[in-house]
Design a protein around this motif. Structure first.
Motif, PDB file in Angstrom:
ATOM      1  N   ASN A 438     -35.956 -24.209  -1.402  1.00 18.10           N
ATOM      2  CA  ASN A 438     -34.686 -23.794  -2.566  1.00 18.10           C
ATOM      3  C   ASN A 438     -33.685 -22.928  -1.844  1.00 18.10           C
ATOM      4  OD1 ASN A 438     -36.206 -25.396  -4.599  1.00 18.10           O
ATOM      5  ND2 ASN A 438     -37.223 -23.323  -5.142  1.00 18.10           N
ATOM      6  N   ILE A 440     -30.999 -22.392  -3.308  1.00 13.33           N
ATOM      7  CA  ILE A 440     -30.263 -21.514  -4.712  1.00 13.33           C
ATOM      8  C   ILE A 440     -31.656 -21.132  -5.444  1.00 13.33           C
ATOM      9  CG2 ILE A 440     -28.939 -21.658  -6.640  1.00 13.33           C
ATOM     10  CD1 ILE A 440     -27.287 -24.325  -5.441  1.00 13.33           C
ATOM     11  N   ARG A 441     -31.336 -19.710  -5.806  1.00 13.64           N
ATOM     12  CA  ARG A 441     -32.414 -19.142  -6.680  1.00 13.64           C
ATOM     13  C   ARG A 441     -31.377 -18.537  -7.825  1.00 13.64           C
ATOM     14  NH1 ARG A 441     -36.025 -14.603  -4.203  1.00 13.64           N
ATOM     15  NH2 ARG A 441     -37.346 -15.251  -6.006  1.00 13.64           N
ATOM     16  N   TYR A 442     -31.906 -18.955  -9.123  1.00 16.43           N
ATOM     17  CA  TYR A 442     -31.253 -18.543 -10.486  1.00 16.43           C
ATOM     18  C   TYR A 442     -31.766 -17.292 -10.766  1.00 16.43           C
ATOM     19  CZ  TYR A 442     -30.064 -23.542 -10.529  1.00 16.43           C
ATOM     20  OH  TYR A 442     -29.378 -24.811 -10.134  1.00 16.43           O
ATOM     21  N   PRO A 443     -30.668 -16.480 -11.739  1.00 10.94           N
ATOM     22  CA  PRO A 443     -31.141 -15.234 -12.223  1.00 10.94           C
ATOM     23  C   PRO A 443     -32.661 -15.280 -12.940  1.00 10.94           C
ATOM     24  CG  PRO A 443     -28.721 -15.767 -12.392  1.00 10.94           C
ATOM     25  CD  PRO A 443     -29.609 -17.127 -12.206  1.00 10.94           C
ATOM     26  N   GLU A 444     -33.146 -14.120 -12.879  1.00 10.06           N
ATOM     27  CA  GLU A 444     -34.421 -14.042 -13.875  1.00 10.06           C
ATOM     28  C   GLU A 444     -34.125 -13.896 -15.203  1.00 10.06           C
ATOM     29  OE1 GLU A 444     -36.939 -10.988 -12.258  1.00 10.06           O
ATOM     30  OE2 GLU A 444     -37.583 -12.256 -10.617  1.00 10.06           O
ATOM     31  N   GLU A 445     -35.024 -14.385 -16.055  1.00 10.08           N
ATOM     32  CA  GLU A 445     -34.874 -14.116 -17.505  1.00 10.08           C
ATOM     33  C   GLU A 445     -36.366 -14.109 -17.869  1.00 10.08           C
ATOM     34  OE1 GLU A 445     -32.526 -15.225 -21.768  1.00 10.08           O
ATOM     35  OE2 GLU A 445     -31.792 -15.909 -19.607  1.00 10.08           O
TER      36      GLU A 445
END
Length: 450
Positions: A438, A440-445
């Motif tokens: 990966n 790209i790492r998306y924001p945590e939620e």
């Protein structure tokens, strides 16, 4: 890039292991299809032959025909051979062949051995193979001699020795096949026989890596974390299972009134050990109390130790998840045991294994509720018990297996296969994974849990 290569290598090895077991089952099916394999040369239907070969190779012991009555000596020996190879792993015998030919193992073979025995390091393959073969021979030969003391006076030298070897191998391999027709129910008052069988079952289910650690303890003065967790979890399950069965069965009140307290206790002890994938019984399973059946189902689901002859999700998986739960409830971030911390990947793998195993068994149970008939007096446990027994490669039954439909037999065969080969190995061999990194790492939620 290195991780991608390792993943692709694991997928290749998984496919080879799966096809190796398929090939072994095929050979067993061909041999058991021969008229000489059955009593009276009457032959066996194709589906029943495949089922028996699968059950033997996957060291389960679930049977659609009575082993003692249906199969000839030749057929019983084929089943014995399949169980032996299935228990130790066909790679063990491949390595033995290499050694006899005095050829060095290539990297591919070493990796196959590493995966089949759940080894941590590639360098362990040769030394562990020595222990696998040596320990197996020691337990089975020793068990045969101990059992011969009991069986030879009963059946004579030839028959007595045959039964002793057969029973020793099946007990150590944790396979539930027998040559009596009623498992060990006729020997429920023979405490000596039951105690020897218990030792063989525990010996096979404890795992070769754990035995190696125990035998080398005088040199190393320590045990690996895997062995400590295995011994702790196994001991806890053994003691708790025994005590709970004493309560739920009222010290086996189903036995005749004249049965001594000592024999009742030994039979209860046997009942607490056999669900750990052995499949041998001294009392009819369908006559047990509901609480006992439920407890046995839990023990079948857990099973034995990785790298052993046992099935199930394995004691280490259960132990890791128990420690994870305790750590979370105490508000601890790390999961610790014996001054060591489990890695996040270790815990995630255990959680994934539980989830996948649950999905497989839910789907199998749902299918069987549509294809099989539940007798009066039973409920869903009649099917779920069989599903857990097949997945855990146990061999215990409430009576469903001999009456399975063709679809039912296919489902149970698939469960036995997955339980023996391993759920990860089975699924990886079927999937066409493409491991990517990966970028790209998306924001945590977070989402609400519980």
């Amino acid at each position: 890039m290195e991780k991608i290569k390792q993943s692709q290598l694991f997928d290749t090895l998984s496919k080879k292991m799966v096809w190796g077991f398929v090939f072994l089952i095929t050979i067993g099916t061909v041999l058991l299809s021969l008229p000489v394999a059955t009593n009276g040369m009457r032959g066996t239907s194709f589906i029943d032959t495949v089922f028996t070969a699968t059950s033997a190779t996957c060291i389960t012991g679930l049977t659609v025909v009575n082993t003692a009555e249906h199969w000839s000596i030749f057929g019983q020996v084929i089943i014995l051979g399949l169980a032996e190879i299935g228990a130790l792993g066909y790679m063990t015998f491949a390595v033995l062949l290499f050694n006899l030919m005095r050829r060095n193992l290539d990297l591919s073979t070493q990796l196959m051995v590493k995966e089949s025995l759940n080894l941590e390091n590639l360098s362990d393959t040769k030394s562990v193979m020595t222990y696998v073969v040596g320990l197996s021979a020691l337990f089975q030969i020793g068990g045969s001699l101990l059992l011969a003391v009991d069986f030879v006076p009963r059946y004579g030298w030839v028959r007595g020795l045959y039964i002793s070897v057969y029973h020793a191998v099946m007990s150590f391999c944790n396979a539930g096949f027998d040559v009596f027709g009623d498992s060990l129910m006729r020997f429920r008052n023979d405490s000596y026989l039951l105690l020897v069988t218990i030792i063989l079952i525990i010996g096979g289910g404890l795992g070769f890596l754990v035995w190696r650690d125990l035998l080398l303890f005088h040199e190393r003065k320590r045990l690996t974390l895997n062995s400590k967790l295995t011994l702790t979890t196994t001991g806890a399950l053994f003691v708790i299972g025994f005590l709970l069965l004493l309560v739920t069965e009222r010290n086996l009140s189903i036995l005749p009134a004249h049965t001594s307290w000592f024999n009742r206790t030994i039979n209860t002890l046997f009942l607490s050990v056999t669900p750990r994938t052995a499949g041998l019984i001294t009392v009819p399973t369908n006559s047990l109390q509901s609480g006992s059946i439920f407890l046995i189902m839990i023990l079948m689901f857990v099973g034995g130790t990785p790298g052993s002859t046992a099935g199930g999700i394995k004691t280490t998986t259960f132990g890791v998840l128990m420690l994870q739960s305790i750590a979370q409830l105490r508000g601890k971030k790390d999961v610790e045991f014996s001054r060591r911390r489990f890695s996040a990947s270790n815990i995630n793998r255990a959680l994934l294994l539980i989830f996948l195993a649950s999905i497989v068994m839910v789907v199998a149970t749902l299918i069987l509720t549509q294809t099989e008939k539940i007798p009066k007096g039973f409920g869903l446990e009649y099917i779920l018990f069989e599903v857990l027994s097949a997945f855990g490669t146990v061999g215990l039954s409430l009576g469903l297996t001999p009456h399975l439909t063709v679809i039912g037999k296919l489902v149970i065969m698939l469960l036995m296969f997955i339980g023996r080969v391993g759920i990860f190995t089975s699924l990886y061999s079927l999937s066409k994974r493409q491991t990517t990194v990966n970028k790209i790492r998306y924001p945590e939620e977070n989402v609400l849990i519980g």
